[in-house]
Design a protein around this motif. Structure first.
Motif, PDB file in Angstrom:
ATOM      1  N   THR A   1       4.906  33.232  -8.723  1.00  0.00           N
ATOM      2  CA  THR A   1       4.110  34.127  -8.426  1.00  0.00           C
ATOM      3  C   THR A   1       2.215  33.898  -8.324  1.00  0.00           C
ATOM      4  O   THR A   1       1.963  32.812  -9.350  1.00  0.00           O
ATOM      5  CB  THR A   1       3.986  34.958  -9.599  1.00  0.00           C
ATOM      6  OG1 THR A   1       5.075  35.761  -9.946  1.00  0.00           O
ATOM      7  CG2 THR A   1       2.978  36.037  -9.865  1.00  0.00           C
ATOM      8  N   ILE A   2       1.408  34.010  -7.852  1.00  0.00           N
ATOM      9  CA  ILE A   2       0.065  33.369  -8.177  1.00  0.00           C
ATOM     10  C   ILE A   2      -1.198  35.116  -8.327  1.00  0.00           C
ATOM     11  O   ILE A   2      -1.156  35.858  -8.230  1.00  0.00           O
ATOM     12  CB  ILE A   2      -0.637  33.002  -6.691  1.00  0.00           C
ATOM     13  CG1 ILE A   2       0.727  32.341  -6.609  1.00  0.00           C
ATOM     14  CG2 ILE A   2      -2.040  32.487  -6.309  1.00  0.00           C
ATOM     15  CD1 ILE A   2       0.297  31.484  -4.719  1.00  0.00           C
TER      16      ILE A   2
ATOM     17  N   VAL B   1      -2.692  25.707 -13.361  1.00  0.00           N
ATOM     18  CA  VAL B   1      -3.620  26.112 -13.470  1.00  0.00           C
ATOM     19  C   VAL B   1      -4.870  25.776 -13.181  1.00  0.00           C
ATOM     20  O   VAL B   1      -4.719  24.526 -13.672  1.00  0.00           O
ATOM     21  CB  VAL B   1      -3.916  27.209 -14.448  1.00  0.00           C
ATOM     22  CG1 VAL B   1      -4.290  26.401 -15.915  1.00  0.00           C
ATOM     23  CG2 VAL B   1      -4.588  27.822 -14.616  1.00  0.00           C
ATOM     24  N   ILE B   2      -6.083  26.237 -12.486  1.00  0.00           N
ATOM     25  CA  ILE B   2      -6.816  24.998 -11.695  1.00  0.00           C
ATOM     26  C   ILE B   2      -8.614  26.372 -11.952  1.00  0.00           C
ATOM     27  O   ILE B   2      -8.503  27.368 -11.944  1.00  0.00           O
ATOM     28  CB  ILE B   2      -6.755  24.781 -10.223  1.00  0.00           C
ATOM     29  CG1 ILE B   2      -8.914  24.329  -9.916  1.00  0.00           C
ATOM     30  CG2 ILE B   2      -6.906  25.887  -9.915  1.00  0.00           C
ATOM     31  CD1 ILE B   2      -8.472  23.420  -8.054  1.00  0.00           C
ATOM     32  N   LEU B   3      -9.538  25.890 -12.951  1.00  0.00           N
ATOM     33  CA  LEU B   3     -10.234  26.600 -13.104  1.00  0.00           C
ATOM     34  C   LEU B   3     -11.237  26.232 -11.671  1.00  0.00           C
ATOM     35  O   LEU B   3     -11.819  25.643 -11.636  1.00  0.00           O
ATOM     36  CB  LEU B   3     -11.472  26.153 -14.596  1.00  0.00           C
ATOM     37  CG  LEU B   3     -12.319  27.070 -14.515  1.00  0.00           C
ATOM     38  CD1 LEU B   3     -12.158  28.398 -14.682  1.00  0.00           C
ATOM     39  CD2 LEU B   3     -12.992  25.512 -16.051  1.00  0.00           C
TER      40      LEU B   3
ATOM     41  N   TYR C   1      -7.895  20.735 -12.888  1.00  0.00           N
ATOM     42  CA  TYR C   1      -6.238  21.779 -13.100  1.00  0.00           C
ATOM     43  C   TYR C   1      -5.485  21.216 -13.405  1.00  0.00           C
ATOM     44  O   TYR C   1      -5.499  19.757 -14.379  1.00  0.00           O
ATOM     45  CB  TYR C   1      -5.982  21.944 -11.396  1.00  0.00           C
ATOM     46  CG  TYR C   1      -5.611  20.727 -10.891  1.00  0.00           C
ATOM     47  CD1 TYR C   1      -4.592  19.609 -10.767  1.00  0.00           C
ATOM     48  CD2 TYR C   1      -6.444  20.159  -9.970  1.00  0.00           C
ATOM     49  CE1 TYR C   1      -4.917  18.502 -10.489  1.00  0.00           C
ATOM     50  CE2 TYR C   1      -6.317  19.093  -9.460  1.00  0.00           C
ATOM     51  CZ  TYR C   1      -5.256  18.217  -9.387  1.00  0.00           C
ATOM     52  OH  TYR C   1      -5.133  17.110  -8.374  1.00  0.00           O
ATOM     53  N   LEU C   2      -4.476  21.863 -14.323  1.00  0.00           N
ATOM     54  CA  LEU C   2      -3.435  21.004 -15.152  1.00  0.00           C
ATOM     55  C   LEU C   2      -2.090  22.125 -15.161  1.00  0.00           C
ATOM     56  O   LEU C   2      -2.040  22.690 -14.594  1.00  0.00           O
ATOM     57  CB  LEU C   2      -4.048  21.292 -16.834  1.00  0.00           C
ATOM     58  CG  LEU C   2      -4.438  22.633 -17.530  1.00  0.00           C
ATOM     59  CD1 LEU C   2      -3.355  22.807 -18.499  1.00  0.00           C
ATOM     60  CD2 LEU C   2      -5.632  21.991 -18.377  1.00  0.00           C
TER      61      LEU C   2
ATOM     62  N   LEU D   1      -7.146  30.584 -11.004  1.00  0.00           N
ATOM     63  CA  LEU D   1      -6.361  30.915 -10.357  1.00  0.00           C
ATOM     64  C   LEU D   1      -5.050  29.708 -11.027  1.00  0.00           C
ATOM     65  O   LEU D   1      -4.687  29.221 -11.798  1.00  0.00           O
ATOM     66  CB  LEU D   1      -6.485  29.707  -8.434  1.00  0.00           C
ATOM     67  CG  LEU D   1      -5.419  30.522  -7.930  1.00  0.00           C
ATOM     68  CD1 LEU D   1      -5.692  32.123  -7.654  1.00  0.00           C
ATOM     69  CD2 LEU D   1      -5.463  29.129  -6.373  1.00  0.00           C
ATOM     70  N   ALA D   2      -4.215  30.626 -11.234  1.00  0.00           N
ATOM     71  CA  ALA D   2      -2.865  30.484 -11.879  1.00  0.00           C
ATOM     72  C   ALA D   2      -1.462  30.686 -10.523  1.00  0.00           C
ATOM     73  O   ALA D   2      -0.978  31.566  -9.890  1.00  0.00           O
ATOM     74  CB  ALA D   2      -2.746  31.609 -12.648  1.00  0.00           C
ATOM     75  N   VAL D   3      -0.809  29.647 -10.695  1.00  0.00           N
ATOM     76  CA  VAL D   3       0.165  29.367 -10.411  1.00  0.00           C
ATOM     77  C   VAL D   3       2.163  29.655 -11.110  1.00  0.00           C
ATOM     78  O   VAL D   3       1.920  28.889 -12.494  1.00  0.00           O
ATOM     79  CB  VAL D   3       0.572  28.665  -9.254  1.00  0.00           C
ATOM     80  CG1 VAL D   3       2.285  28.697  -8.269  1.00  0.00           C
ATOM     81  CG2 VAL D   3      -0.186  28.452  -8.418  1.00  0.00           C
ATOM     82  N   HIS D   4       2.612  30.367 -11.159  1.00  0.00           N
ATOM     83  CA  HIS D   4       3.658  30.878 -12.310  1.00  0.00           C
ATOM     84  C   HIS D   4       4.855  30.032 -11.669  1.00  0.00           C
ATOM     85  O   HIS D   4       5.178  30.892 -10.402  1.00  0.00           O
ATOM     86  CB  HIS D   4       4.016  31.814 -13.100  1.00  0.00           C
ATOM     87  CG  HIS D   4       2.342  32.399 -13.478  1.00  0.00           C
ATOM     88  ND1 HIS D   4       2.488  32.012 -14.992  1.00  0.00           N
ATOM     89  CD2 HIS D   4       1.566  33.281 -13.337  1.00  0.00           C
ATOM     90  CE1 HIS D   4       1.315  32.390 -15.489  1.00  0.00           C
ATOM     91  NE2 HIS D   4       0.647  33.440 -14.078  1.00  0.00           N
ATOM     92  N   ILE D   5       5.678  29.691 -11.918  1.00  0.00           N
ATOM     93  CA  ILE D   5       7.143  28.947 -11.315  1.00  0.00           C
ATOM     94  C   ILE D   5       8.133  29.403 -12.349  1.00  0.00           C
ATOM     95  O   ILE D   5       8.552  29.143 -13.536  1.00  0.00           O
ATOM     96  CB  ILE D   5       7.010  27.625 -11.320  1.00  0.00           C
ATOM     97  CG1 ILE D   5       5.712  27.618 -10.718  1.00  0.00           C
ATOM     98  CG2 ILE D   5       8.263  27.549 -10.595  1.00  0.00           C
ATOM     99  CD1 ILE D   5       5.324  25.489 -10.433  1.00  0.00           C
TER     100      ILE D   5
END
Length: 105
Positions: A30-31, A53-55, A76-77, A97-101
């Motif tokens: 999910t992004i 996540v990236i700021l 990002y981290l 922007l957050a990418v949930h895995i």
């Protein structure tokens, strides 16, 4: 024809808290776009999914476990699942922007 969207359209103007907008859900990924006010929620997260996540805009400070991490635009981290983390400080209208895995079922 595919619909084209823009990350910067319809940004909310917040006085407190955060706004989460799901941009894409595909399989176990999910992004989402996150917009933070300069008064973020004091919620402590401990999620079942990994998060990258990236700021994109602004400055922020996160607390991950016992470490304070300062971020500026472009930083990002990766936050592994089951890691305690909290947004401590943000500048006005930070955009993430957050990418949930998620784990496979």
């Amino acid at each position: 024809m595919k619909t084209v969207n823009n990350l910067w359209h319809n940004l909310p103007s917040l006085t407190n808290g955060e706004d989460f907008s799901e941009l894409l859900k595909c399989g176990n990924i999910t992004i989402e776009r996150i917009v933070s006010s300069n008064q973020p929620d004091d919620k402590i997260y401990c999620q079942n999914q990994d998060e990258w996540v990236i700021l994109l805009e602004g400055k922020a400070q996160l607390k991950i476990k016992d470490d304070l991490i300062n971020l500026q635009a472009g930083d990002y981290l990766f936050i592994p699942s089951q890691t305690l983390h909290q947004v401590v400080k943000t500048s006005v209208n930070c955009v993430w922007l957050a990418v949930h895995i998620y784990p496979y079922n």
